[in-house]
Design a protein around this motif. Structure first.
Motif, PDB file in Angstrom:
ATOM      1  N   LEU A   1    -123.502 -23.544  -3.447  1.00 12.08           N
ATOM      2  CA  LEU A   1    -123.138 -22.789  -2.252  1.00 12.08           C
ATOM      3  C   LEU A   1    -122.290 -21.567  -2.609  1.00 12.08           C
ATOM      4  O   LEU A   1    -122.449 -20.498  -2.014  1.00 12.08           O
ATOM      5  CB  LEU A   1    -122.400 -23.705  -1.275  1.00 12.08           C
ATOM      6  N   ALA A   2    -121.396 -21.726  -3.575  1.00 13.58           N
ATOM      7  CA  ALA A   2    -120.597 -20.577  -4.019  1.00 13.58           C
ATOM      8  C   ALA A   2    -121.502 -19.469  -4.553  1.00 13.58           C
ATOM      9  O   ALA A   2    -121.263 -18.277  -4.294  1.00 13.58           O
ATOM     10  CB  ALA A   2    -119.601 -21.018  -5.091  1.00 13.58           C
ATOM     11  N   PHE A   3    -122.539 -19.836  -5.285  1.00 13.74           N
ATOM     12  CA  PHE A   3    -123.480 -18.840  -5.804  1.00 13.74           C
ATOM     13  C   PHE A   3    -124.201 -18.128  -4.659  1.00 13.74           C
ATOM     14  O   PHE A   3    -124.315 -16.887  -4.652  1.00 13.74           O
ATOM     15  CB  PHE A   3    -124.503 -19.517  -6.718  1.00 13.74           C
ATOM     16  N   LEU A   4    -124.671 -18.893  -3.662  1.00 13.07           N
ATOM     17  CA  LEU A   4    -125.397 -18.289  -2.543  1.00 13.07           C
ATOM     18  C   LEU A   4    -124.496 -17.347  -1.739  1.00 13.07           C
ATOM     19  O   LEU A   4    -124.920 -16.252  -1.346  1.00 13.07           O
ATOM     20  CB  LEU A   4    -125.962 -19.384  -1.635  1.00 13.07           C
ATOM     21  N   TYR A   5    -123.266 -17.770  -1.494  1.00 11.99           N
ATOM     22  CA  TYR A   5    -122.364 -16.918  -0.711  1.00 11.99           C
ATOM     23  C   TYR A   5    -121.871 -15.715  -1.513  1.00 11.99           C
ATOM     24  O   TYR A   5    -121.608 -14.652  -0.948  1.00 11.99           O
ATOM     25  CB  TYR A   5    -121.204 -17.744  -0.156  1.00 11.99           C
ATOM     26  N   THR A   6    -121.747 -15.871  -2.812  1.00 13.46           N
ATOM     27  CA  THR A   6    -121.436 -14.717  -3.659  1.00 13.46           C
ATOM     28  C   THR A   6    -122.586 -13.717  -3.619  1.00 13.46           C
ATOM     29  O   THR A   6    -122.371 -12.496  -3.508  1.00 13.46           O
ATOM     30  CB  THR A   6    -121.187 -15.162  -5.109  1.00 13.46           C
ATOM     31  N   LEU A   7    -123.799 -14.236  -3.696  1.00 13.55           N
ATOM     32  CA  LEU A   7    -124.975 -13.369  -3.643  1.00 13.55           C
ATOM     33  C   LEU A   7    -125.059 -12.637  -2.303  1.00 13.55           C
ATOM     34  O   LEU A   7    -125.362 -11.432  -2.247  1.00 13.55           O
ATOM     35  CB  LEU A   7    -126.234 -14.206  -3.876  1.00 13.55           C
ATOM     36  N   GLN A   8    -124.766 -13.346  -1.214  1.00  9.76           N
ATOM     37  CA  GLN A   8    -124.775 -12.709   0.103  1.00  9.76           C
ATOM     38  C   GLN A   8    -123.701 -11.615   0.196  1.00  9.76           C
ATOM     39  O   GLN A   8    -123.950 -10.524   0.729  1.00  9.76           O
ATOM     40  CB  GLN A   8    -124.533 -13.767   1.190  1.00  9.76           C
ATOM     41  N   HIS A   9    -122.529 -11.895  -0.327  1.00 11.23           N
ATOM     42  CA  HIS A   9    -121.444 -10.909  -0.326  1.00 11.23           C
ATOM     43  C   HIS A   9    -121.836  -9.659  -1.124  1.00 11.23           C
ATOM     44  O   HIS A   9    -121.671  -8.529  -0.655  1.00 11.23           O
ATOM     45  CB  HIS A   9    -120.189 -11.561  -0.916  1.00 11.23           C
ATOM     46  N   LEU A  10    -122.390  -9.868  -2.324  1.00  8.19           N
ATOM     47  CA  LEU A  10    -122.808  -8.738  -3.156  1.00  8.19           C
ATOM     48  C   LEU A  10    -123.965  -7.979  -2.515  1.00  8.19           C
ATOM     49  O   LEU A  10    -124.025  -6.744  -2.583  1.00  8.19           O
ATOM     50  CB  LEU A  10    -123.209  -9.232  -4.541  1.00  8.19           C
ATOM     51  N   LYS A  11    -124.868  -8.704  -1.907  1.00  9.32           N
ATOM     52  CA  LYS A  11    -126.001  -8.069  -1.229  1.00  9.32           C
ATOM     53  C   LYS A  11    -125.519  -7.091  -0.161  1.00  9.32           C
ATOM     54  O   LYS A  11    -126.016  -5.955  -0.054  1.00  9.32           O
ATOM     55  CB  LYS A  11    -126.878  -9.146  -0.591  1.00  9.32           C
ATOM     56  N   LEU A  12    -124.543  -7.510   0.616  1.00 11.12           N
ATOM     57  CA  LEU A  12    -124.023  -6.650   1.673  1.00 11.12           C
ATOM     58  C   LEU A  12    -123.259  -5.460   1.103  1.00 11.12           C
ATOM     59  O   LEU A  12    -123.366  -4.335   1.608  1.00 11.12           O
ATOM     60  CB  LEU A  12    -123.122  -7.477   2.602  1.00 11.12           C
ATOM     61  N   LEU A  13    -122.497  -5.705   0.056  1.00  8.54           N
ATOM     62  CA  LEU A  13    -121.746  -4.611  -0.568  1.00  8.54           C
ATOM     63  C   LEU A  13    -122.663  -3.573  -1.189  1.00  8.54           C
ATOM     64  O   LEU A  13    -122.405  -2.365  -1.117  1.00  8.54           O
ATOM     65  CB  LEU A  13    -120.808  -5.178  -1.639  1.00  8.54           C
ATOM     66  N   ARG A  14    -123.737  -4.038  -1.818  1.00  7.96           N
ATOM     67  CA  ARG A  14    -124.630  -3.136  -2.568  1.00  7.96           C
ATOM     68  C   ARG A  14    -125.813  -2.632  -1.744  1.00  7.96           C
ATOM     69  O   ARG A  14    -126.548  -1.772  -2.202  1.00  7.96           O
ATOM     70  CB  ARG A  14    -125.161  -3.871  -3.807  1.00  7.96           C
TER      71      ARG A  14
END
Length: 209
Positions: free
Chosen positions: A40-53
């Protein structure tokens, strides 16, 4: 002053890890807990980076969560959930079971009821943070004490009331600070975990609970 439907749904999402995650911590081997929480940490990190980038793809679970519970200041990020899951990953990796369960419940239940009661009832504001209400913080303190007591009891332990009241008070104080609200997702669970570990000790980075 009142709690709108979106905020209520957001808080139900917020409390869901405390409900669904507790049986995993309590009844599965540590490696299962770590697999779940770090996935879950990986998925939410990916979502956070997706929005930033500005990336254009759908992240399972985290995308639905974002659409449902993102804060007003999270239009281009998902900092709160990213911090929560990474922090819980660290806590579950490093600390004993009681500490992990306590941190999970204080962070989810305490903060959830703080917001629900504070926004529903309103009332006097905290002097150093006008966005927070006294009744909301009092509710968080009370719920956090109960959460800490419950975490001890489900593991057949008898807590010191002075200890759990002190930990709950620190968690409530940290949540009340005039910081970006997403930072609570790190400060509250990590402080809870660290203070309990200081009080009880126990092995760090153990491969089993």
């Amino acid at each position: 002053m009142g709690l709108n439907k979106r905020e209520l749904i957001r808080k139900l999402w917020h409390v869901s890890p405390g409900i669904l995650g507790a049986p995993i911590i309590l009844f599965t081997p540590r490696w299962v807990t770590l697999l779940v929480v770090w996935s879950l940490a990986f998925l939410y990190t990916l979502q956070h980076l997706k929005l930033l980038r500005g990336w254009k793809f759908t992240v399972p679970i985290a995308e639905l969560s974002y659409r449902t519970m993102a804060r007003e200041d999270e239009r281009d990020n998902f900092l709160g959930s990213f911090l929560f899951w990474v922090t819980m990953g660290i806590i579950c990796t490093v600390f004993p079971k009681l500490v992990a369960l306590s941190a999970l419940w204080v962070s989810t239940f305490g903060d959830c009821f703080n917001a629900i009661v504070g926004q529903a009832l309103g009332g006097p504001r905290i002097p150093w943070n006008p966005r927070k209400t006294l009744i909301g913080s009092a509710t968080m303190f009370t719920v956090s004490v109960l959460a800490l007591w419950g975490a001890h009891r489900v593991l057949s332990l008898n807590p010191s009331w002075s200890l759990i009241a002190g930990v709950a008070l620190v968690a409530t104080a940290l949540e009340s600070l005039p910081l970006r609200s997403a930072y609570d997702e790190f400060t509250v669970p990590f402080a809870t975990a660290f203070l309990l570990w200081l009080a009880y000790g126990g092995p760090l980075l153990s491969v089993t609970w």
